[in-house]
Design a protein around this motif. Structure first.
Motif, PDB file in Angstrom:
ATOM      1  N   THR A 123       0.821  -1.201   0.000  1.00 12.01           N
ATOM      2  CA  THR A 123       0.000   0.000   0.000  1.00 12.01           C
ATOM      3  C   THR A 123       0.857   1.253   0.000  1.00 12.01           C
ATOM      4  OG1 THR A 123      -0.071   0.078   2.405  1.00 12.01           O
ATOM      5  CG2 THR A 123      -1.869  -1.093   1.326  1.00 12.01           C
ATOM      6  N   ALA A 124       0.287   2.315  -0.529  1.00 11.74           N
ATOM      7  CA  ALA A 124       0.892   3.642  -0.475  1.00 11.74           C
ATOM      8  C   ALA A 124      -0.285   4.612  -0.485  1.00 11.74           C
ATOM      9  CB  ALA A 124       1.796   3.878  -1.672  1.00 11.74           C
ATOM     10  N   GLY A 125      -0.532   5.238   0.638  1.00  7.32           N
ATOM     11  CA  GLY A 125      -1.711   6.088   0.733  1.00  7.32           C
ATOM     12  C   GLY A 125      -2.953   5.269   0.442  1.00  7.32           C
ATOM     13  N   LYS A 126      -3.743   5.721  -0.535  1.00  6.77           N
ATOM     14  CA  LYS A 126      -4.978   4.991  -0.866  1.00  6.77           C
ATOM     15  C   LYS A 126      -4.755   3.960  -1.970  1.00  6.77           C
ATOM     16  CE  LYS A 126      -8.019   8.793   0.440  1.00  6.77           C
ATOM     17  NZ  LYS A 126      -8.760   9.960  -0.067  1.00  6.77           N
ATOM     18  N   LEU A 127      -3.512   3.863  -2.402  1.00  9.00           N
ATOM     19  CA  LEU A 127      -3.192   2.903  -3.455  1.00  9.00           C
ATOM     20  C   LEU A 127      -2.909   1.538  -2.824  1.00  9.00           C
ATOM     21  CD1 LEU A 127      -2.587   2.723  -6.562  1.00  9.00           C
ATOM     22  CD2 LEU A 127      -0.183   3.061  -5.941  1.00  9.00           C
ATOM     23  N   VAL A 128      -3.600   0.516  -3.316  1.00  5.75           N
ATOM     24  CA  VAL A 128      -3.424  -0.830  -2.777  1.00  5.75           C
ATOM     25  C   VAL A 128      -3.149  -1.795  -3.918  1.00  5.75           C
ATOM     26  CG1 VAL A 128      -4.503  -2.711  -1.474  1.00  5.75           C
ATOM     27  CG2 VAL A 128      -5.028  -0.330  -0.885  1.00  5.75           C
ATOM     28  N   LEU A 129      -2.072  -2.549  -3.781  1.00  6.21           N
ATOM     29  CA  LEU A 129      -1.769  -3.565  -4.784  1.00  6.21           C
ATOM     30  C   LEU A 129      -1.850  -4.922  -4.098  1.00  6.21           C
ATOM     31  CD1 LEU A 129       1.028  -3.596  -7.438  1.00  6.21           C
ATOM     32  CD2 LEU A 129       0.730  -5.553  -5.920  1.00  6.21           C
ATOM     33  N   SER A 130      -2.741  -5.763  -4.575  1.00  6.22           N
ATOM     34  CA  SER A 130      -2.871  -7.111  -4.021  1.00  6.22           C
ATOM     35  C   SER A 130      -2.205  -8.097  -4.960  1.00  6.22           C
ATOM     36  CB  SER A 130      -4.342  -7.473  -3.851  1.00  6.22           C
ATOM     37  OG  SER A 130      -4.449  -8.880  -3.699  1.00  6.22           O
ATOM     38  N   LYS A 131      -1.158  -8.731  -4.458  1.00  7.08           N
ATOM     39  CA  LYS A 131      -0.444  -9.690  -5.300  1.00  7.08           C
ATOM     40  C   LYS A 131      -1.266 -10.951  -5.498  1.00  7.08           C
ATOM     41  CE  LYS A 131       3.745  -9.171  -3.195  1.00  7.08           C
ATOM     42  NZ  LYS A 131       5.129  -9.623  -3.003  1.00  7.08           N
ATOM     43  N   LEU A 132      -2.003 -11.327  -4.464  1.00 13.20           N
ATOM     44  CA  LEU A 132      -2.808 -12.545  -4.571  1.00 13.20           C
ATOM     45  C   LEU A 132      -3.871 -12.387  -5.649  1.00 13.20           C
ATOM     46  CD1 LEU A 132      -3.295 -13.643  -0.867  1.00 13.20           C
ATOM     47  CD2 LEU A 132      -1.943 -14.747  -2.647  1.00 13.20           C
ATOM     48  N   GLN A 133      -4.500 -11.211  -5.648  1.00 18.11           N
ATOM     49  CA  GLN A 133      -5.576 -10.982  -6.623  1.00 18.11           C
ATOM     50  C   GLN A 133      -5.060 -10.375  -7.921  1.00 18.11           C
ATOM     51  OE1 GLN A 133      -8.407  -8.505  -4.580  1.00 18.11           O
ATOM     52  NE2 GLN A 133      -8.737 -10.008  -2.975  1.00 18.11           N
ATOM     53  N   ARG A 191      -4.285  -7.311  -8.525  1.00 15.01           N
ATOM     54  CA  ARG A 191      -5.266  -6.249  -8.698  1.00 15.01           C
ATOM     55  C   ARG A 191      -4.788  -4.997  -7.994  1.00 15.01           C
ATOM     56  NH1 ARG A 191     -10.413  -5.347  -5.749  1.00 15.01           N
ATOM     57  NH2 ARG A 191     -11.931  -4.569  -7.264  1.00 15.01           N
ATOM     58  N   VAL A 192      -5.064  -3.856  -8.592  1.00 13.28           N
ATOM     59  CA  VAL A 192      -4.672  -2.579  -8.006  1.00 13.28           C
ATOM     60  C   VAL A 192      -5.907  -1.706  -7.844  1.00 13.28           C
ATOM     61  CG1 VAL A 192      -3.268  -0.503  -8.313  1.00 13.28           C
ATOM     62  CG2 VAL A 192      -2.388  -2.704  -9.089  1.00 13.28           C
ATOM     63  N   THR A 193      -6.040  -1.069  -6.670  1.00 11.37           N
ATOM     64  CA  THR A 193      -7.155  -0.147  -6.469  1.00 11.37           C
ATOM     65  C   THR A 193      -6.634   1.175  -5.910  1.00 11.37           C
ATOM     66  OG1 THR A 193      -7.531  -0.993  -4.229  1.00 11.37           O
ATOM     67  CG2 THR A 193      -8.863  -1.965  -5.984  1.00 11.37           C
ATOM     68  N   TYR A 194      -7.392   2.229  -6.188  1.00 15.31           N
ATOM     69  CA  TYR A 194      -7.103   3.502  -5.539  1.00 15.31           C
ATOM     70  C   TYR A 194      -8.389   3.957  -4.859  1.00 15.31           C
ATOM     71  CZ  TYR A 194      -5.330   8.047  -4.358  1.00 15.31           C
ATOM     72  OH  TYR A 194      -4.911   9.139  -3.635  1.00 15.31           O
ATOM     73  N   ASP A 195      -8.317   4.072  -3.553  1.00 21.33           N
ATOM     74  CA  ASP A 195      -9.497   4.453  -2.767  1.00 21.33           C
ATOM     75  C   ASP A 195     -10.683   3.548  -3.106  1.00 21.33           C
ATOM     76  OD1 ASP A 195     -10.792   5.865  -0.854  1.00 21.33           O
ATOM     77  OD2 ASP A 195     -11.207   7.637  -2.092  1.00 21.33           O
ATOM     78  N   GLY A 196     -10.386   2.265  -3.273  1.00 20.27           N
ATOM     79  CA  GLY A 196     -11.441   1.288  -3.542  1.00 20.27           C
ATOM     80  C   GLY A 196     -11.805   1.126  -5.007  1.00 20.27           C
ATOM     81  N   GLU A 197     -11.349   2.066  -5.832  1.00 18.09           N
ATOM     82  CA  GLU A 197     -11.694   2.004  -7.256  1.00 18.09           C
ATOM     83  C   GLU A 197     -10.613   1.224  -8.019  1.00 18.09           C
ATOM     84  OE1 GLU A 197     -12.735   5.886  -8.881  1.00 18.09           O
ATOM     85  OE2 GLU A 197     -11.864   5.276 -10.800  1.00 18.09           O
ATOM     86  N   GLU A 198     -11.035   0.315  -8.853  1.00 16.63           N
ATOM     87  CA  GLU A 198     -10.062  -0.507  -9.555  1.00 16.63           C
ATOM     88  C   GLU A 198      -9.249   0.308 -10.571  1.00 16.63           C
ATOM     89  OE1 GLU A 198     -11.297  -4.353 -10.759  1.00 16.63           O
ATOM     90  OE2 GLU A 198      -9.217  -4.815 -11.254  1.00 16.63           O
ATOM     91  N   LYS A 247      -0.306  -5.951 -18.133  1.00 14.42           N
ATOM     92  CA  LYS A 247       0.587  -6.802 -17.357  1.00 14.42           C
ATOM     93  C   LYS A 247       1.904  -6.089 -17.044  1.00 14.42           C
ATOM     94  CE  LYS A 247       2.841 -11.246 -17.124  1.00 14.42           C
ATOM     95  NZ  LYS A 247       4.063 -10.598 -16.685  1.00 14.42           N
ATOM     96  N   LYS A 248       2.476  -5.429 -18.038  1.00 18.87           N
ATOM     97  CA  LYS A 248       3.752  -4.745 -17.823  1.00 18.87           C
ATOM     98  C   LYS A 248       3.602  -3.562 -16.866  1.00 18.87           C
ATOM     99  CE  LYS A 248       7.286  -6.683 -19.659  1.00 18.87           C
ATOM    100  NZ  LYS A 248       7.049  -7.887 -18.854  1.00 18.87           N
ATOM    101  N   GLU A 249       2.501  -2.867 -16.986  1.00 19.11           N
ATOM    102  CA  GLU A 249       2.269  -1.752 -16.063  1.00 19.11           C
ATOM    103  C   GLU A 249       2.165  -2.267 -14.629  1.00 19.11           C
ATOM    104  OE1 GLU A 249      -0.332   0.880 -19.307  1.00 19.11           O
ATOM    105  OE2 GLU A 249      -1.340  -0.204 -17.698  1.00 19.11           O
ATOM    106  N   TYR A 250       1.468  -3.382 -14.489  1.00 15.31           N
ATOM    107  CA  TYR A 250       1.328  -3.983 -13.159  1.00 15.31           C
ATOM    108  C   TYR A 250       2.694  -4.427 -12.625  1.00 15.31           C
ATOM    109  CZ  TYR A 250       0.193  -7.411  -9.555  1.00 15.31           C
ATOM    110  OH  TYR A 250       0.141  -8.115  -8.375  1.00 15.31           O
ATOM    111  N   ASP A 251       3.453  -5.121 -13.463  1.00 16.31           N
ATOM    112  CA  ASP A 251       4.780  -5.589 -13.047  1.00 16.31           C
ATOM    113  C   ASP A 251       5.667  -4.417 -12.626  1.00 16.31           C
ATOM    114  OD1 ASP A 251       4.004  -8.151 -13.638  1.00 16.31           O
ATOM    115  OD2 ASP A 251       5.124  -8.282 -15.526  1.00 16.31           O
ATOM    116  N   LEU A 252       5.597  -3.359 -13.403  1.00 15.31           N
ATOM    117  CA  LEU A 252       6.420  -2.183 -13.104  1.00 15.31           C
ATOM    118  C   LEU A 252       5.987  -1.544 -11.783  1.00 15.31           C
ATOM    119  CD1 LEU A 252       8.568  -0.093 -13.889  1.00 15.31           C
ATOM    120  CD2 LEU A 252       6.854   1.050 -15.309  1.00 15.31           C
ATOM    121  N   LEU A 253       4.676  -1.392 -11.614  1.00 13.46           N
ATOM    122  CA  LEU A 253       4.183  -0.794 -10.365  1.00 13.46           C
ATOM    123  C   LEU A 253       4.565  -1.661  -9.160  1.00 13.46           C
ATOM    124  CD1 LEU A 253       2.524   1.437  -8.971  1.00 13.46           C
ATOM    125  CD2 LEU A 253       0.510  -0.041  -9.221  1.00 13.46           C
ATOM    126  N   LEU A 254       4.427  -2.969  -9.325  1.00 15.65           N
ATOM    127  CA  LEU A 254       4.791  -3.886  -8.242  1.00 15.65           C
ATOM    128  C   LEU A 254       6.262  -3.702  -7.872  1.00 15.65           C
ATOM    129  CD1 LEU A 254       4.348  -6.365  -6.388  1.00 15.65           C
ATOM    130  CD2 LEU A 254       4.754  -7.820  -8.372  1.00 15.65           C
TER     131      LEU A 254
END
Ligand code: CA
Length: 229
Positions: free
Chosen positions: A133-143, A145-152, A157-164
């Motif tokens: 997590t970072a502020g309202k940003l949540v990255l779930s590796k299990l799912q 999935r990335v959300t910001y303040d609950g919004e997906e 795939k590459k964007e996700y990998d980079l953010l992770l």
């Protein structure tokens, strides 16, 4: 491609012994005999693991470790004096991954090297925490999935990998080569500017969209993910 190990050790007998044993195991080996030259070699990059003696001339092992950690997550195994607990604690505090006390059995050191290298390569997928997590940003590796303040936040795939990778290395300056290596893979052939493009995608989907500033550019170096909004 064999892994390259840097030995930073002023006692040439020990350094040469380690060199022989490690080469025998199939590693490439480089030696630095004092702290400063060890640090300089590490700064050049392409080292997979550092064996770092604590007591070194010019610059101590602790100081080398601290400075290396400013730019690299390369596994560091410290060689400490026998049974000195405070040395071990200081070593781990300064960013070492593991330590071996002198005198050590070479089998023990080799085992620890294997563990540290294995951990290094699996760290990208499995760094312990399932949710970042970072502020309202949540990255779930299990799912996945990335959300910001609950919004997906819909990411490729590459964007996700980079953010992770950015989130797992929060607060650390990452240069383009490092991003390429860890997100695109060692065998990536192409322009490292691809990282800039993907950073731009992430910024438009997160930073700009939600008016936050997680990804900061370090001019001439690369990027840093920061969690201070
Ligand atoms: Ca020494």
């Amino acid at each position: 491609m064999s892994e390259r190990i840097l030995i930073v050790e002023d006692e040439s007998k020990i350094a040469r012994f380690l060199e022989l044993e490690l080469k025998h195991e199939g590693y490439e080996v480089e030696i630095a005999f004092d702290g400063r030259s060890g640090l300089q070699r590490a700064e050049k990059g392409d080292i997979d693991l550092i064996i770092l003696d604590l007591m070194l001339p010019v610059m101590s092992g602790i100081e080398v470790c601290r400075r290396v950690r400013k730019f690299s997550e390369v596994p560091i195994i410290m060689l400490t004096a026998k049974d000195d607990i405070s040395d071990k604690v200081t070593g781990l505090d300064s960013g070492a991954d593991d330590y071996v006390t002198k005198p050590f059995a070479i089998e023990e050191l080799l085992a620890r090297i294997r563990v540290a290298l294995k951990r290094k390569y699996s760290a990208f997928r499995d760094s312990g925490k399932d949710t970042l997590t970072a502020g309202k940003l949540v990255l779930s590796k299990l799912q996945h999935r990335v959300t910001y303040d609950g919004e997906e936040v819909l990411l490729s795939k590459k964007e996700y990998d980079l953010l992770l990778y950015l989130m797992e290395n929060k607060g650390i300056v990452l240069d383009r080569e490092k991003l390429i290596e860890n997100v695109w893979g060692y065998d990536f052939i192409g322009d490292t500017n691809v990282t800039d493009v993907y950073i731009r995608y992430l910024r438009s989907k997160i930073d700009q969209k939600y008016g936050v500033n997680f990804i900061r550019t370090i001019r001439g170096v690369g990027y840093i993910f920061e969690d201070k909004q």
